[in-house]
Design a protein around this motif. Structure first.
Motif, PDB file in Angstrom:
ATOM      1  N   GLY A 136       0.795  -1.226   0.000  1.00 48.68           N
ATOM      2  CA  GLY A 136       0.000   0.000   0.000  1.00 48.68           C
ATOM      3  C   GLY A 136       0.817   1.259   0.000  1.00 48.68           C
ATOM      4  N   GLU A 137       2.111   1.149  -0.087  1.00 47.42           N
ATOM      5  CA  GLU A 137       2.973   2.336  -0.084  1.00 47.42           C
ATOM      6  C   GLU A 137       3.054   2.903  -1.491  1.00 47.42           C
ATOM      7  OE1 GLU A 137       6.511   0.547   1.270  1.00 47.42           O
ATOM      8  OE2 GLU A 137       5.935   0.541   3.397  1.00 47.42           O
ATOM      9  N   PRO A 138       3.005   4.248  -1.602  1.00 41.35           N
ATOM     10  CA  PRO A 138       3.015   4.854  -2.940  1.00 41.35           C
ATOM     11  C   PRO A 138       4.334   4.592  -3.671  1.00 41.35           C
ATOM     12  CG  PRO A 138       3.244   6.534  -1.252  1.00 41.35           C
ATOM     13  CD  PRO A 138       2.951   5.267  -0.524  1.00 41.35           C
ATOM     14  N   LEU A 139       4.217   4.404  -4.967  1.00 43.07           N
ATOM     15  CA  LEU A 139       5.400   4.224  -5.808  1.00 43.07           C
ATOM     16  C   LEU A 139       5.939   5.576  -6.234  1.00 43.07           C
ATOM     17  CD1 LEU A 139       4.068   1.391  -8.157  1.00 43.07           C
ATOM     18  CD2 LEU A 139       5.625   1.117  -6.220  1.00 43.07           C
ATOM     19  N   GLU A 140       7.229   5.641  -6.432  1.00 41.44           N
ATOM     20  CA  GLU A 140       7.825   6.886  -6.917  1.00 41.44           C
ATOM     21  C   GLU A 140       7.248   7.254  -8.281  1.00 41.44           C
ATOM     22  OE1 GLU A 140      12.032   6.756  -6.958  1.00 41.44           O
ATOM     23  OE2 GLU A 140      12.220   6.353  -4.812  1.00 41.44           O
TER      24      GLU A 140
END
Length: 679
Positions: A136-140
């Motif tokens: 669930g962590e945003p991608l660069e």
């Protein structure tokens, strides 16, 4: 205050410019990377970096990677090409709505070559935009992943379905004689096998004796790694007509037979050297034919016409790639149909060849029968011979060694060898003599005694003749009594260079225009004649002059055909054409024919003066010795003959080892048996 406002405005402008210059990530970019990996068969990386999480949950890495790799290997996939076929309008529309688009359907055109042919198809692939990782962590940077499906391996392949390769066999082409009789074909044979858990060891020697193979050979078959106690283990094959042997061996416990189709040679030894045989391809043959699609399990023509026409006779097996669907049906993806080999129709008349073989089978030598009017070779025979069926049905190394070392050399193809023609050469010397203007058939030579030499410069060398009672010798007399001295003198009158030139015009030093490759006939080892003694020897058929029997038959056939020498042909549909013409005048050719008739009426071939036939021909005996001092050396006997009342076939027969058996008279006797069998 004004400075601060200016700074904010500049920041907004820079930010706006920066946002405008940020690249748009399209699914096409990700697909291009995926295709690049795909074309390199980088299946591990494709799975790791380019598939959606849902796809990975459905297809484990091993299922994906191993299936791709195994199928691509098994199907022999090559030349993979994957193209995105999206339209420019679709791409432009996508760019405008990229921020609001989370899924995109990518059309692909896929093609690749397989062992069964080229597969080409179109399919759609769903791609998902991903902005966070699986935690669930945003991608660069957002990316597009692929919802993979099995139809990207093969069209219409679904999860859980199997892919199979189905093979069908093509039929090797037949070799036929002029009447449609099969010299080589596909026929039934018995395959003899053992079921190990039923076989009684005590009967091994009995089985060995009946099959004519060693006990150790059978044991080795039974000890193969794949053998199971209840398996049928093939031991050898035997001819379908060996019913007595089958009846005997199948009484043994555990020994059974089954009928299978294989290459068979119905005429066996009678056509062995002509047909040759097929056998498993060797490593060296595989390398030699590496661009022709053979593999280590194939068979290939080994000798004779089987080898000569391998490319035409060879069948191509069919292969299909099929999908075994969930409902039990099969769906063909691509298929290469089996192709049967071509049929080779020869000019051979097996009725003639089999009859002739039955007459000469206990001798060693070669024979050619030719139709002088057409040039068609009706028989091409080498004897003794071998059974080509043995090579196909199975032969142990000891059996092969025994065959190739057997007395008489049955594996030696004598019609593809060259021989000294002996006195049959005198017809060729006559042709050259007429052509060079040195032979006057009415002129009488005075020849006394049995020995002659030109002068004392010849030292110990003499030309000898058989009949010393004839002193006044003209051409017909010289032919009738086969006078070596007369023809030696004729050779000297012609001269060395002119004699070689004349022989070259009769086909020496060149390949005979014949389908079956034969060695060139030679005037001498060097191609020239170096001395008067060698010239004299050559003129009456000794010296270093060597000919194939088919070349000799072709020359005599030309004489029998009134001076028109046809090209010898072996294929039934080959165009019949003149090889040599106008060698001598019609009158001179008739003079030779008349002399050949006198050889039968009054000369050395009188035994073949058959009632109701007008036989003509010339005998020849060749002494195979290094010098004149040797006595009782080996001799070959030759006789070339034809019926002048029919002129439908010329028989050139050479028999080896005729010393103490009548010399060329033996060849005359055997030729007589042949011609007497035909009315």
């Amino acid at each position: 205050m004004k400075k601060l406002l200016l700074f904010v405005v500049m920041l907004i402008v820079v930010a706006g410019c920066s946002n405008d210059e940020e690249p748009i990530v399209l699914p096409h970019d990700e697909m291009a990377d995926y295709i690049a990996l795909w074309e390199e068969n980088a299946f591990d990386q494709m799975y790791q970096t380019d598939l959606t999480e849902a796809t990975k949950e459905t297809f484990a890495k091993a299922d994906y990677v191993d299936r791709y790799r195994n199928l691509y290997n098994d199907l022999e996939v090559k030349s993979l090409s994957v193209d995105m076929t999206d339209s420019d309008d679709n791409i432009a529309s996508l760019k405008e709505s990229i921020d609001e688009t989370d899924r995109y359907t990518m059309p692909l055109q896929i093609s690749f070559d397989t062992l069964a042919g080229t597969i080409e198809y179109e399919t759609d692939v769903i791609m998902e935009k991903v902005t966070t990782n699986k935690n669930g962590e945003p991608l660069e940077q957002e990316k597009w992943l692929i919802q993979w499906k099995p139809s990207l391996i093969l069209p219409n392949l679904e999860q859980g379905e199997k892919v199979a390769i189905e093979r069908t066999s093509g039929r090797r082409g037949d070799i036929l004689d002029r009447n449609g009789n099969a010299l080589a074909t596909i026929g039934e044979v018995y395959e003899i096998g053992i079921t190990p858990n039923q076989f009684e060891e005590a009967t091994l020697d009995q089985l060995s004796a009946n099959l004519r193979v060693s006990s150790s050979y059978i044991q080795n078959k039974l000890n193969q790694s794949w053998v199971e106690p209840n398996f049928f283990v093939p031991i050898t094959q035997i001819s379908i007509d060996q019913q007595d042997t089958v009846a005997t061996i199948t009484q043994l416990e555990g020994v059974t037979t089954r009928v299978k189709m294989d290459r068979v040679y119905p005429y066996g030894k009678a056509a062995a050297h002509l047909t040759g045989y097929i056998g498993p391809i060797t490593a060296s043959e595989l390398e030699e034919h590496q661009d022709k699609g053979y593999d280590s399990s194939d068979v290939i023509g080994k000798r004779g016409l089987e080898q000569l026409f391998e490319d035409q006779l060879r069948a191509k097996d069919g292969v299909a790639i099929v999908i075994e669907k969930h409902n039990g049906s099969t769906q063909s993806v691509v298929e290469q149909k089996a192709q049967d080999g071509q049929t080779i129709e020869t000019t051979i008349d097996m009725n003639l060849q089999e009859t002739l073989y039955g007459i000469v089978e206990n001798e060693a030598g070669t024979a050619t029968i030719m139709d002088p009017k057409t040039g068609e070779v009706l028989s091409l025979l080498s004897f003794p011979a071998f059974d080509p069926n043995r090579f196909v049905m199975g032969m142990t190394s000891s059996q092969y060694d025994e065959l190739v070392t057997r007395e008489g050399q049955p594996t030696l193809n004598r019609f593809a060898a060259t021989y000294a023609p002996g006195s049959t050469m005198k017809v060729l010397t006559s042709l050259v003599g007429f052509q060079q203007g040195e032979l006057n058939p009415e002129e009488v030579e005075t020849i006394e005694g049995l020995r002659w030499q030109q002068d004392s410069s010849w030292g110990d060398y003499y030309v000898t003749r058989v009949n010393g009672n004839v002193t006044n010798v003209d051409y017909e007399t010289a032919m009738t009594y086969s006078d070596n001295i007369y023809f030696a003198r004729l050779g000297l009158d012609i001269g060395r260079d002119a004699f070689v030139t004349g022989l070259n015009q009769l086909g020496f030093g060149e390949s005979l225009p014949f389908t079956y490759p034969l060695p060139e006939s030679q005037v001498s080892n060097s191609g020239s004649i170096s001395s008067e003694g060698q010239l004299a020897d050559t003129a009456f058929g000794q010296g270093e002059l060597l000919m194939t029997n088919t070349h000799l038959a072709t020359i005599y056939a030309g004489v029998a055909n009134d001076g028109q020498y046809m090209e010898p042909t072996l294929l039934l549909n080959d165009e019949q054409s003149v090889w040599k013409n106008d060698i001598v005048t019609d009158k001179q050719n008739q003079t030779i024919q008349d002399a050949l008739r006198q050889v039968v009426v009054n000369g050395s071939a009188s035994d073949i003066n058959i009632d109701n036939k007008t036989m003509a021909g010339k005998t020849g005996t060749v002494e195979l010795k290094a010098d004149q001092e040797v006595e009782n050396g080996k001799q070959n006997g030759l006789f070339v003959s034809y019926d002048q009342s029919k002129r439908d076939m010329v028989l050139s027969l050479l028999i080896e080892g005729v010393q103490d058996r009548g010399g060329s008279g033996l060849a005359v006797q055997l030729s007589k048996q042949f011609f007497e069998s035909y009315e």
